[in-house]
Design a protein around this motif. Structure first.
Motif, PDB file in Angstrom:
ATOM      1  N   VAL A   8      17.297  36.840  51.767  1.00 32.21           N
ATOM      2  CA  VAL A   8      16.268  37.764  52.250  1.00 32.21           C
ATOM      3  C   VAL A   8      16.361  39.093  51.500  1.00 32.21           C
ATOM      4  O   VAL A   8      15.336  39.637  51.060  1.00 32.21           O
ATOM      5  N   GLU A   9      17.570  39.625  51.331  1.00 33.04           N
ATOM      6  CA  GLU A   9      17.731  40.885  50.590  1.00 33.04           C
ATOM      7  C   GLU A   9      17.254  40.729  49.152  1.00 33.04           C
ATOM      8  O   GLU A   9      16.583  41.626  48.620  1.00 33.04           O
ATOM      9  N   ALA A  10      17.595  39.602  48.530  1.00 33.71           N
ATOM     10  CA  ALA A  10      17.155  39.362  47.154  1.00 33.71           C
ATOM     11  C   ALA A  10      15.633  39.262  47.090  1.00 33.71           C
ATOM     12  O   ALA A  10      15.008  39.803  46.173  1.00 33.71           O
ATOM     13  N   HIS A  11      15.040  38.591  48.060  1.00 32.47           N
ATOM     14  CA  HIS A  11      13.577  38.474  48.078  1.00 32.47           C
ATOM     15  C   HIS A  11      12.923  39.844  48.253  1.00 32.47           C
ATOM     16  O   HIS A  11      11.979  40.174  47.534  1.00 32.47           O
ATOM     17  N   LEU A  12      13.420  40.623  49.192  1.00 33.12           N
ATOM     18  CA  LEU A  12      12.844  41.946  49.433  1.00 33.12           C
ATOM     19  C   LEU A  12      13.005  42.869  48.225  1.00 33.12           C
ATOM     20  O   LEU A  12      12.189  43.770  48.017  1.00 33.12           O
ATOM     21  N   GLY A  69       8.971  40.498  59.016  1.00 29.98           N
ATOM     22  CA  GLY A  69       9.601  41.238  60.109  1.00 29.98           C
ATOM     23  C   GLY A  69      10.718  42.127  59.604  1.00 29.98           C
ATOM     24  O   GLY A  69      10.859  43.275  60.031  1.00 29.98           O
ATOM     25  N   LYS A  70      11.518  41.610  58.684  1.00 30.55           N
ATOM     26  CA  LYS A  70      12.614  42.411  58.126  1.00 30.55           C
ATOM     27  C   LYS A  70      12.048  43.565  57.298  1.00 30.55           C
ATOM     28  O   LYS A  70      12.566  44.673  57.338  1.00 30.55           O
ATOM     29  N   ARG A  71      10.983  43.288  56.562  1.00 34.24           N
ATOM     30  CA  ARG A  71      10.356  44.336  55.751  1.00 34.24           C
ATOM     31  C   ARG A  71       9.822  45.455  56.644  1.00 34.24           C
ATOM     32  O   ARG A  71       9.912  46.632  56.315  1.00 34.24           O
ATOM     33  N   MET A  72       9.285  45.068  57.808  1.00 33.50           N
ATOM     34  CA  MET A  72       8.694  46.036  58.732  1.00 33.50           C
ATOM     35  C   MET A  72       9.683  46.484  59.801  1.00 33.50           C
ATOM     36  O   MET A  72       9.322  47.258  60.689  1.00 33.50           O
ATOM     37  N   VAL A  79       5.761  40.175  64.523  1.00 31.31           N
ATOM     38  CA  VAL A  79       4.915  40.151  63.325  1.00 31.31           C
ATOM     39  C   VAL A  79       3.858  39.071  63.482  1.00 31.31           C
ATOM     40  O   VAL A  79       2.678  39.297  63.205  1.00 31.31           O
ATOM     41  N   ALA A  80       4.268  37.898  63.961  1.00 31.89           N
ATOM     42  CA  ALA A  80       3.325  36.800  64.142  1.00 31.89           C
ATOM     43  C   ALA A  80       2.249  37.170  65.146  1.00 31.89           C
ATOM     44  O   ALA A  80       1.099  36.760  65.025  1.00 31.89           O
ATOM     45  N   GLU A  81       2.599  37.972  66.136  1.00 32.46           N
ATOM     46  CA  GLU A  81       1.677  38.344  67.204  1.00 32.46           C
ATOM     47  C   GLU A  81       0.600  39.319  66.726  1.00 32.46           C
ATOM     48  O   GLU A  81      -0.377  39.558  67.428  1.00 32.46           O
ATOM     49  N   ALA A  89       0.352  40.805  56.407  1.00 31.09           N
ATOM     50  CA  ALA A  89       1.694  41.310  56.680  1.00 31.09           C
ATOM     51  C   ALA A  89       2.759  40.310  56.268  1.00 31.09           C
ATOM     52  O   ALA A  89       3.793  40.675  55.742  1.00 31.09           O
ATOM     53  N   ALA A  90       2.545  39.057  56.534  1.00 33.32           N
ATOM     54  CA  ALA A  90       3.541  38.037  56.244  1.00 33.32           C
ATOM     55  C   ALA A  90       3.301  37.369  54.907  1.00 33.32           C
ATOM     56  O   ALA A  90       4.063  36.495  54.513  1.00 33.32           O
TER      57      ALA A  90
END
Length: 117
Positions: A8-12, A69-72, A79-81, A89-90
């Motif tokens: 996730v960190e690498a993706h962000l 969600g992690k980004r925000m 986030v899905a809601e 957003a996603a």
């Protein structure tokens, strides 16, 4: 020596694509659950909470929500809601895919049903 970043960190950071997650899973398995000589769960190695990991295993397309969600700095279910904003957003592939995940989250009780009355 710095600690290895999670998927996730690498993706962000723009260093991994969503499709790269399978390579990360393979690397974790190749290291017998101890990449960089550090034993850790696959969820932790990927940078997902246990709930995000369980959701991803059941519905791989939900990874977009976990990362958004992690980004925000918000829970992936929140986030899905967001409804109509979900696709942007996603970064879902399309609105139908995002709506499908949102519907599934509600059906499985992972996201509360809302009464529109």
């Amino acid at each position: 020596m710095s600690e290895q970043a999670s998927f996730v960190e690498a993706h962000l950071a723009g260093k991994a694509l969503l499709d790269d997650i399978d390579d990360w899973v393979d690397a974790w398995h190749d290291a017998d659950g101890a990449p960089c000589s550090r034993v850790q769960s696959l969820a932790s190695y990927l940078g997902l909470t246990d709930d995000e990991y369980a959701l991803w295993v059941e519905r791989p397309e939900s990874l977009r929500f976990a990362i958004a969600g992690k980004r925000m700095n918000r829970p992936s279910a929140e986030v899905a809601e967001l409804g109509g904003v979900v696709a942007a957003a996603a970064r879902a592939g399309n609105d139908a895919e995002a709506a499908g995940v949102l519907h599934w989250l509600k059906q499985t009780g992972r996201l509360p049903q809302q009464n529109d009355c």
